[in-house]
Motif scaffolding. Sequence first.
Motif, PDB file in Angstrom:
ATOM      1  N   ASP A 146      30.520  -0.357 -37.842  1.00  0.00           N
ATOM      2  CA  ASP A 146      31.794  -0.673 -37.211  1.00  0.00           C
ATOM      3  C   ASP A 146      31.495  -1.105 -35.769  1.00  0.00           C
ATOM      4  O   ASP A 146      31.089  -0.283 -34.950  1.00  0.00           O
ATOM      5  N   PRO A 147      31.708  -2.371 -35.459  1.00  0.00           N
ATOM      6  CA  PRO A 147      31.254  -2.841 -34.151  1.00  0.00           C
ATOM      7  C   PRO A 147      32.177  -2.419 -33.011  1.00  0.00           C
ATOM      8  O   PRO A 147      33.390  -2.461 -33.137  1.00  0.00           O
ATOM      9  N   VAL A 148      31.585  -2.002 -31.927  1.00  0.00           N
ATOM     10  CA  VAL A 148      32.338  -1.741 -30.694  1.00  0.00           C
ATOM     11  C   VAL A 148      31.999  -2.862 -29.708  1.00  0.00           C
ATOM     12  O   VAL A 148      31.201  -3.750 -30.010  1.00  0.00           O
ATOM     13  N   MET A 151      37.960  -9.137 -31.493  1.00  0.00           N
ATOM     14  CA  MET A 151      37.114  -8.279 -32.301  1.00  0.00           C
ATOM     15  C   MET A 151      37.352  -6.803 -32.033  1.00  0.00           C
ATOM     16  O   MET A 151      37.166  -5.959 -32.922  1.00  0.00           O
ATOM     17  N   THR A 152      37.712  -6.479 -30.799  1.00  0.00           N
ATOM     18  CA  THR A 152      37.965  -5.069 -30.511  1.00  0.00           C
ATOM     19  C   THR A 152      39.360  -4.657 -30.998  1.00  0.00           C
ATOM     20  O   THR A 152      39.597  -3.496 -31.293  1.00  0.00           O
ATOM     21  N   ASP A 173      21.196 -15.159 -38.489  1.00  0.00           N
ATOM     22  CA  ASP A 173      22.615 -15.133 -38.877  1.00  0.00           C
ATOM     23  C   ASP A 173      22.870 -14.111 -39.975  1.00  0.00           C
ATOM     24  O   ASP A 173      23.803 -13.311 -39.892  1.00  0.00           O
ATOM     25  N   ASP A 174      22.036 -14.176 -41.015  1.00  0.00           N
ATOM     26  CA  ASP A 174      22.231 -13.275 -42.148  1.00  0.00           C
ATOM     27  C   ASP A 174      22.137 -11.817 -41.701  1.00  0.00           C
ATOM     28  O   ASP A 174      22.921 -10.966 -42.127  1.00  0.00           O
ATOM     29  N   LEU A 194      30.527 -16.312 -35.497  1.00  0.00           N
ATOM     30  CA  LEU A 194      29.272 -17.058 -35.373  1.00  0.00           C
ATOM     31  C   LEU A 194      29.575 -18.531 -35.093  1.00  0.00           C
ATOM     32  O   LEU A 194      28.966 -19.157 -34.225  1.00  0.00           O
ATOM     33  N   ILE A 215      22.686 -10.639 -38.708  1.00  0.00           N
ATOM     34  CA  ILE A 215      23.843 -10.296 -37.881  1.00  0.00           C
ATOM     35  C   ILE A 215      25.035  -9.930 -38.767  1.00  0.00           C
ATOM     36  O   ILE A 215      25.683  -8.896 -38.580  1.00  0.00           O
ATOM     37  N   VAL A 216      25.303 -10.776 -39.743  1.00  0.00           N
ATOM     38  CA  VAL A 216      26.438 -10.512 -40.631  1.00  0.00           C
ATOM     39  C   VAL A 216      26.219  -9.207 -41.395  1.00  0.00           C
ATOM     40  O   VAL A 216      27.134  -8.385 -41.523  1.00  0.00           O
ATOM     41  N   ARG A 268      28.909 -20.754 -31.543  1.00  0.00           N
ATOM     42  CA  ARG A 268      28.063 -21.956 -31.590  1.00  0.00           C
ATOM     43  C   ARG A 268      28.828 -23.199 -31.152  1.00  0.00           C
ATOM     44  O   ARG A 268      28.293 -24.052 -30.469  1.00  0.00           O
ATOM     45  N   MET A 291      26.760  -6.284 -39.092  1.00  0.00           N
ATOM     46  CA  MET A 291      28.155  -6.136 -38.703  1.00  0.00           C
ATOM     47  C   MET A 291      29.014  -5.601 -39.827  1.00  0.00           C
ATOM     48  O   MET A 291      30.023  -4.929 -39.588  1.00  0.00           O
ATOM     49  N   THR A 292      28.665  -5.936 -41.052  1.00  0.00           N
ATOM     50  CA  THR A 292      29.480  -5.433 -42.161  1.00  0.00           C
ATOM     51  C   THR A 292      29.096  -3.985 -42.480  1.00  0.00           C
ATOM     52  O   THR A 292      29.909  -3.237 -42.997  1.00  0.00           O
ATOM     53  N   LEU A 341      33.420 -12.461 -39.181  1.00  0.00           N
ATOM     54  CA  LEU A 341      32.088 -12.593 -38.605  1.00  0.00           C
ATOM     55  C   LEU A 341      31.619 -14.031 -38.685  1.00  0.00           C
ATOM     56  O   LEU A 341      31.038 -14.576 -37.743  1.00  0.00           O
ATOM     57  N   ILE A 354      26.041  -9.409 -30.223  1.00  0.00           N
ATOM     58  CA  ILE A 354      26.152 -10.500 -31.197  1.00  0.00           C
ATOM     59  C   ILE A 354      26.290 -11.849 -30.519  1.00  0.00           C
ATOM     60  O   ILE A 354      25.614 -12.819 -30.882  1.00  0.00           O
ATOM     61  N   ASP A 384      39.705  -5.014 -37.042  1.00  0.00           N
ATOM     62  CA  ASP A 384      38.520  -4.546 -37.739  1.00  0.00           C
ATOM     63  C   ASP A 384      37.917  -5.741 -38.479  1.00  0.00           C
ATOM     64  O   ASP A 384      38.509  -6.240 -39.431  1.00  0.00           O
ATOM     65  N   PRO A 385      36.758  -6.224 -38.020  1.00  0.00           N
ATOM     66  CA  PRO A 385      36.254  -7.470 -38.591  1.00  0.00           C
ATOM     67  C   PRO A 385      35.664  -7.286 -39.989  1.00  0.00           C
ATOM     68  O   PRO A 385      34.975  -6.320 -40.266  1.00  0.00           O
ATOM     69  N   VAL A 386      35.975  -8.226 -40.838  1.00  0.00           N
ATOM     70  CA  VAL A 386      35.323  -8.293 -42.153  1.00  0.00           C
ATOM     71  C   VAL A 386      34.398  -9.507 -42.129  1.00  0.00           C
ATOM     72  O   VAL A 386      34.332 -10.215 -41.130  1.00  0.00           O
ATOM     73  N   ALA A 387      33.711  -9.736 -43.249  1.00  0.00           N
ATOM     74  CA  ALA A 387      32.697 -10.800 -43.290  1.00  0.00           C
ATOM     75  C   ALA A 387      33.253 -12.162 -42.850  1.00  0.00           C
ATOM     76  O   ALA A 387      32.588 -12.913 -42.129  1.00  0.00           O
TER      77      ALA A 387
END
Lengths: 197, 197
Positions: free
Chosen positions: A53-55, B49-50, A42-43, B63, A45-46, B67, A49-50, B59, A62, B53-56
Amino acid sequence: MARRVGAAVERAGAALLEVDTTAAETVVAADQEINALQFEVDDRIVALMTQYDPVAADLRFILSAVRISVDLERMGDLAKHVAKTVVRRSPAPAIPESLRADFTTMGRAAVRISEKLVRILAEHDRLQAAQMSLDDDELDAVQRRIHEQLPGLGYGPQAAVDAALLARFFERFGDHAVRISHQVVYLVTGDVRLDRS
Amino acid sequence: MARRVGAAVERAGAALLEVDTTAAETVVAADQEINALQFEVDDRIVALMTQYDPVAADLRFILSAVRISVDLERMGDLAKHVAKTVVRRSPAPAIPESLRADFTTMGRAAVRISEKLVRILAEHDRLQAAQMSLDDDELDAVQRRIHEQLPGLGYGPQAAVDAALLARFFERFGDHAVRISHQVVYLVTGDVRLDRS
C-alpha cells in the motif's frame, strides 16, 4: 542499467578513437538489452505497488525510479548514436586527428560520470550526486571548445557536422547523468525544486 | 503542457525563418512555465495517489503520466534550443537561404505534430496516436535530406553545424511526440511492448 550504459559509452568512445567498427556494432546491438531493462523496471514498479500500500514516500520513489529509467535508457541511446556514427564513417575515422584529444577527454569524462552514477544509484550518496554537475561542466566546456574551434579548423562541412553532433551526444549523456543525480537528491531529501532547465 | 510546447515550437520556427530575435527570446523565457507545469503534474500525481487507493490501472496511468511530462518538458527544451540558436546568430540568419524550404517544412511538421499531440492527450485517440510516427517520418526524412545535402552546399563549417543541430532539434521534437503517443496507446490498450529504440 547504469552499469550497462557505462560499458556502452566506454566502448563507443574507444571505438570512436580507434575506428573499431566491430566494437561499435556491439554497442548498437547491446542497446536492446538496456531498453529491455527499462521494461523490467516498469514491471517491478507495478508489482511492488500492487503488493504494498503506497504512502507518499513510495510515490516519490516511484516518480524518481520512472524518470531515472527514462534517463538511463536515453544515455544508452546516446552511446549508440556515437557507435552508429563510427559505423557510418567506417573505414574512415569519424573525427579528425586534431580533435582526438578533445574526444578522448569527453570519452573519459563520460566513463567517469557513469562510474559515479553507478555508485550514486547503489549508495544514494547525496554528496556525489550534488557534485555530478561539476563533472558535467567538463563535458559542456569541451563541447563548447569543439564548437568554437570548428569554424577555424578548415574541415569540410561533413567532418564539422559529425564532430558537432558527436560532441553533443557526449554532452547530452552528461546532462542525463545530472538529471538522474537530481532525482537521487530528490529521493534522499525530498527537495524537488532543482534546476531542470 | 502540450499546448505551450506547440506554441513554443511554432514561435521558434517562425523566429528562425524571420530572424526574429524578440520572438526567440520570448520562447526562451516561456520555457520556465513549461518546466513549472511538470512540477505541477508531479504534485497532482502524488495528491491523487495519496487520496485514492491505487490499483494496477492507476499505476499504469502514473507511469505514463510521468513519462509524458518528461517528454513534453524535453520538447519545450528543444523549441528553446531552436530559439537560442536564433538569438546567438542574430542579426545574421541562423540558416542559409537554400535550406529555408526544408526548415519551413520541419517547422510546419513540428506544429502539426504538436496540434495532434494536444488532441491525442485530450481525447486519448488511439488511431491518431498510432499515426504519429508517420508525421515523425517526415521530420526524419527532411533531417536526413539536410544532412546529406550539407557537404555539397559549400557552406562554412559554422553554418553546416548550425543547420545540422537545428535539424536535429526538430527531429528530436518529433521523436518525443512519438514516445508520448506510444504512452497514450499503452494507456489505452496496455500494450507496452512498443518500439522504444
